[in-house]
Design a protein around this motif. Structure first.
Motif, PDB file in Angstrom:
ATOM      1  N   UNK A  67     -16.011  54.372 -14.255  1.00 31.43           N
ATOM      2  CA  UNK A  67     -15.005  54.533 -13.284  1.00 31.43           C
ATOM      3  C   UNK A  67     -13.620  54.873 -14.253  1.00 31.43           C
ATOM      4  N   UNK A  68     -13.878  54.910 -15.600  1.00 35.82           N
ATOM      5  CA  UNK A  68     -12.677  55.023 -16.724  1.00 35.82           C
ATOM      6  C   UNK A  68     -12.706  56.518 -17.125  1.00 35.82           C
ATOM      7  N   UNK A  69     -11.404  56.674 -17.662  1.00 37.69           N
ATOM      8  CA  UNK A  69     -11.102  58.054 -18.126  1.00 37.69           C
ATOM      9  C   UNK A  69     -10.353  57.721 -19.280  1.00 37.69           C
ATOM     10  N   UNK A  70     -10.589  58.146 -20.554  1.00 33.84           N
ATOM     11  CA  UNK A  70      -9.867  57.877 -21.422  1.00 33.84           C
ATOM     12  C   UNK A  70      -9.759  56.360 -21.880  1.00 33.84           C
ATOM     13  N   UNK A  71     -10.799  55.521 -21.487  1.00 33.57           N
ATOM     14  CA  UNK A  71     -10.764  54.132 -21.600  1.00 33.57           C
ATOM     15  C   UNK A  71      -9.947  53.474 -20.561  1.00 33.57           C
ATOM     16  N   UNK A  72      -9.295  54.111 -19.664  1.00 32.25           N
ATOM     17  CA  UNK A  72      -8.466  53.559 -18.632  1.00 32.25           C
ATOM     18  C   UNK A  72      -8.976  53.600 -16.993  1.00 32.25           C
ATOM     19  N   UNK A  73      -8.681  52.653 -16.188  1.00 29.83           N
ATOM     20  CA  UNK A  73      -9.463  52.636 -14.807  1.00 29.83           C
ATOM     21  C   UNK A  73      -8.193  52.388 -14.141  1.00 29.83           C
ATOM     22  N   UNK A  74      -8.307  52.840 -12.779  1.00 28.94           N
ATOM     23  CA  UNK A  74      -6.973  52.697 -11.775  1.00 28.94           C
ATOM     24  C   UNK A  74      -7.376  51.303 -11.062  1.00 28.94           C
ATOM     25  N   UNK A  75      -6.415  50.638 -10.720  1.00 28.60           N
ATOM     26  CA  UNK A  75      -6.381  49.403 -10.257  1.00 28.60           C
ATOM     27  C   UNK A  75      -5.600  49.360  -9.283  1.00 28.60           C
ATOM     28  N   UNK A 118     -20.165  62.998  -1.177  1.00 25.88           N
ATOM     29  CA  UNK A 118     -19.017  63.209  -0.490  1.00 25.88           C
ATOM     30  C   UNK A 118     -17.936  63.398  -1.455  1.00 25.88           C
ATOM     31  N   UNK A 119     -16.712  63.760  -0.792  1.00 27.48           N
ATOM     32  CA  UNK A 119     -15.234  63.857  -1.460  1.00 27.48           C
ATOM     33  C   UNK A 119     -14.768  62.499  -1.712  1.00 27.48           C
ATOM     34  N   UNK A 120     -15.377  61.680  -1.327  1.00 21.55           N
ATOM     35  CA  UNK A 120     -14.653  60.197  -1.146  1.00 21.55           C
ATOM     36  C   UNK A 120     -15.832  59.364  -2.255  1.00 21.55           C
ATOM     37  N   UNK A 121     -14.958  59.084  -3.513  1.00 16.01           N
ATOM     38  CA  UNK A 121     -15.691  58.174  -4.516  1.00 16.01           C
ATOM     39  C   UNK A 121     -15.830  56.732  -4.155  1.00 16.01           C
ATOM     40  N   UNK A 122     -17.119  56.137  -4.466  1.00 13.14           N
ATOM     41  CA  UNK A 122     -16.971  54.619  -4.323  1.00 13.14           C
ATOM     42  C   UNK A 122     -16.164  54.178  -5.174  1.00 13.14           C
ATOM     43  N   UNK A 135      -9.623  57.175  -9.796  1.00 11.41           N
ATOM     44  CA  UNK A 135      -8.670  58.103  -9.500  1.00 11.41           C
ATOM     45  C   UNK A 135      -7.525  57.337  -8.512  1.00 11.41           C
ATOM     46  N   UNK A 136      -6.323  57.636  -8.557  1.00 10.74           N
ATOM     47  CA  UNK A 136      -5.241  56.945  -8.028  1.00 10.74           C
ATOM     48  C   UNK A 136      -5.331  57.116  -6.202  1.00 10.74           C
ATOM     49  N   UNK A 137      -5.770  58.443  -6.065  1.00 12.05           N
ATOM     50  CA  UNK A 137      -5.441  58.793  -4.807  1.00 12.05           C
ATOM     51  C   UNK A 137      -6.357  58.073  -3.825  1.00 12.05           C
ATOM     52  N   UNK A 138      -7.447  57.756  -4.198  1.00 12.51           N
ATOM     53  CA  UNK A 138      -8.234  56.814  -3.071  1.00 12.51           C
ATOM     54  C   UNK A 138      -7.608  55.425  -3.062  1.00 12.51           C
ATOM     55  N   UNK A 139      -7.103  54.874  -4.274  1.00 16.80           N
ATOM     56  CA  UNK A 139      -6.528  53.207  -4.038  1.00 16.80           C
ATOM     57  C   UNK A 139      -5.212  53.622  -3.224  1.00 16.80           C
ATOM     58  N   UNK A 140      -4.216  54.508  -3.206  1.00 19.61           N
ATOM     59  CA  UNK A 140      -3.075  54.957  -2.778  1.00 19.61           C
ATOM     60  C   UNK A 140      -3.421  55.022  -1.134  1.00 19.61           C
ATOM     61  N   UNK A 141      -4.714  55.670  -0.856  1.00 21.10           N
ATOM     62  CA  UNK A 141      -5.133  55.768   0.477  1.00 21.10           C
ATOM     63  C   UNK A 141      -5.552  54.415   1.067  1.00 21.10           C
ATOM     64  N   UNK A 142      -6.131  53.593   0.259  1.00 22.07           N
ATOM     65  CA  UNK A 142      -6.549  52.252   0.701  1.00 22.07           C
ATOM     66  C   UNK A 142      -5.474  51.053   0.760  1.00 22.07           C
ATOM     67  N   UNK A 143      -4.383  51.424   0.038  1.00 26.45           N
ATOM     68  CA  UNK A 143      -3.373  50.449   0.102  1.00 26.45           C
ATOM     69  C   UNK A 143      -2.695  50.912   1.415  1.00 26.45           C
ATOM     70  N   UNK A 144      -2.777  51.967   1.881  1.00 20.24           N
ATOM     71  CA  UNK A 144      -2.009  52.002   3.300  1.00 20.24           C
ATOM     72  C   UNK A 144      -2.979  51.671   4.407  1.00 20.24           C
ATOM     73  N   UNK A 145      -4.211  51.207   4.255  1.00 20.46           N
ATOM     74  CA  UNK A 145      -5.023  50.582   5.215  1.00 20.46           C
ATOM     75  C   UNK A 145      -4.817  49.134   5.559  1.00 20.46           C
ATOM     76  N   UNK A 146      -4.560  48.857   6.558  1.00 19.05           N
ATOM     77  CA  UNK A 146      -4.110  47.472   6.822  1.00 19.05           C
ATOM     78  C   UNK A 146      -5.191  46.221   6.178  1.00 19.05           C
ATOM     79  N   UNK A 147      -6.515  46.802   6.212  1.00 18.19           N
ATOM     80  CA  UNK A 147      -7.402  45.882   5.953  1.00 18.19           C
ATOM     81  C   UNK A 147      -7.428  45.466   4.438  1.00 18.19           C
TER      82      UNK A 147
END
Length: 320
Positions: free
Chosen positions: A22-30, A216-220, A290-302
């Motif tokens: 899940x890393x790029x250049x040693x960094x991971x999105x959290x 798919x276009x949605x990463x794990x 990638x940050x996009x999937x986490x930003x999407x999840x952040x908007x999910x009430x769950x």
């Protein structure tokens, strides 16, 4: 004192090597506390002295024996052997008059306590490295031969060793006199994992392991509880989901359970559903490439309500 002998203080409860896909250049999105940020794997799923072994009291040892009294006799012997091994340096010091007052001995005991369980987990990880490489290359044939032992040993220990499991256990297990579940948990989690792993190994010919491919276009995503049980926590059943990368995951079914996913790949809806299961099981942190999937999840009430200490912990095949 050599570098290898120094006490290991920063204990990762999610393996750094596992997070590499899940890393790029040693960094991971959290994602944590409604914030998405990039970080190195050395900074996530880590806590100072998390696995540090604490000397058990007589009440602690009695609690351990009670919680494993219904285990198979060979398992009880194995558990007692682990207790004796871990406690041996403390007992030896107690047997020598005046030794406990020695600062040098106290430092040695502290180093031992910091390293012993961390080293045990490192050994489990090392045995799993070649199997992880195989799985990432699409090969899970290790499940059909003796390598399965190392696979199930890692899988169950990674499930039980996390911060989330520890906090949920501490919040739900009723006190037993003067015994302290927190003091004993780093060791007990190792024991519970061995018990569950042995059960899974005995049932391996009736449990299917499948490699799930995500085109798919949605990463794990993954999280600080990366090995999750898809079954309700109130049951004694186990169906394991373990994401390996943004595009691959492992699924280990219950006895005689057919895999519900097609061999040619998962749909975006199926991936999204499994990602929500990861969120639900996570304690504080969720990781992505990638940050996009986490930003999407952040908007999910769950995502806002799941990462907290909830639910009753069940120990399949062991104490509860």
């Amino acid at each position: 004192m050599t570098e290898q002998q120094k006490p290991k203080r920063r204990h990762h409860h999610v393996w750094q090597l596992y997070l590499r896909p899940w890393t790029t250049g040693g960094s991971i999105w959290c994602l944590q506390n409604d914030r998405v940020f990039a970080a190195g794997t050395t900074r996530i799923a880590v806590e100072k002295d998390f696995y540090k072994f604490q000397k058990l009291t007589a009440a602690d040892e009695n609690m351990v024996q009670l919680m494993f009294e219904k285990a198979h006799p060979s398992a009880r012997r194995s558990f007692q052997s682990l207790v004796d091994k871990l406690m041996s340096p403390f007992r030896e010091v107690e047997a020598i008059p005046g030794a406990a007052e020695s600062k040098a001995i106290a430092r040695s005991l502290d180093e031992y306590a910091s390293n012993v369980l961390e080293d045990l987990h490192s050994g489990v990880e090392a045995r799993f490295i070649p199997l992880l490489k195989c799985a990432l290359n699409g090969d899970i044939s290790f499940y059909d031969d003796k390598r399965c032992i190392a696979f199930l040993d890692f899988l169950t220990k990674q499930h039980m060793r996390t911060k989330g499991i520890k906090e949920r256990v501490a919040a739900t297990v009723e006190p037993m006199g003067d015994a302290d579940i927190r003091r004993a948990w780093s060791m007990m989690s190792f024991m519970f994992a061995q018990n569950v792993g042995a059960s899974l190994y005995r049932e391996r010919k009736r449990r299917r392991l499948a490699l799930l491919r995500n085109h798919s276009n949605v990463p794990f995503v993954t999280g600080d509880q990366p090995v999750i049980n898809l079954r309700p926590m109130e049951t004694q059943t186990i169906t394991i989901f373990y994401p390996l990368s943004p595009t691959l995951a492992l699924w280990l079914g219950e006895v005689d359970e057919a895999c519900p996913f097609l061999d040619d790949g998962l749909s975006a809806e199926q991936v999204a559903s499994l990602n929500l299961k990861v969120i639900e099981a996570s304690y504080q942190q969720i990781f992505a490439n990638e940050p996009a999937i986490l930003e999407f999840l952040m908007g999910n009430p769950l995502a806002k309500t799941s990462m907290r200490v909830t639910g009753r912990v069940v120990f399949p095949g062991g104490a509860r």
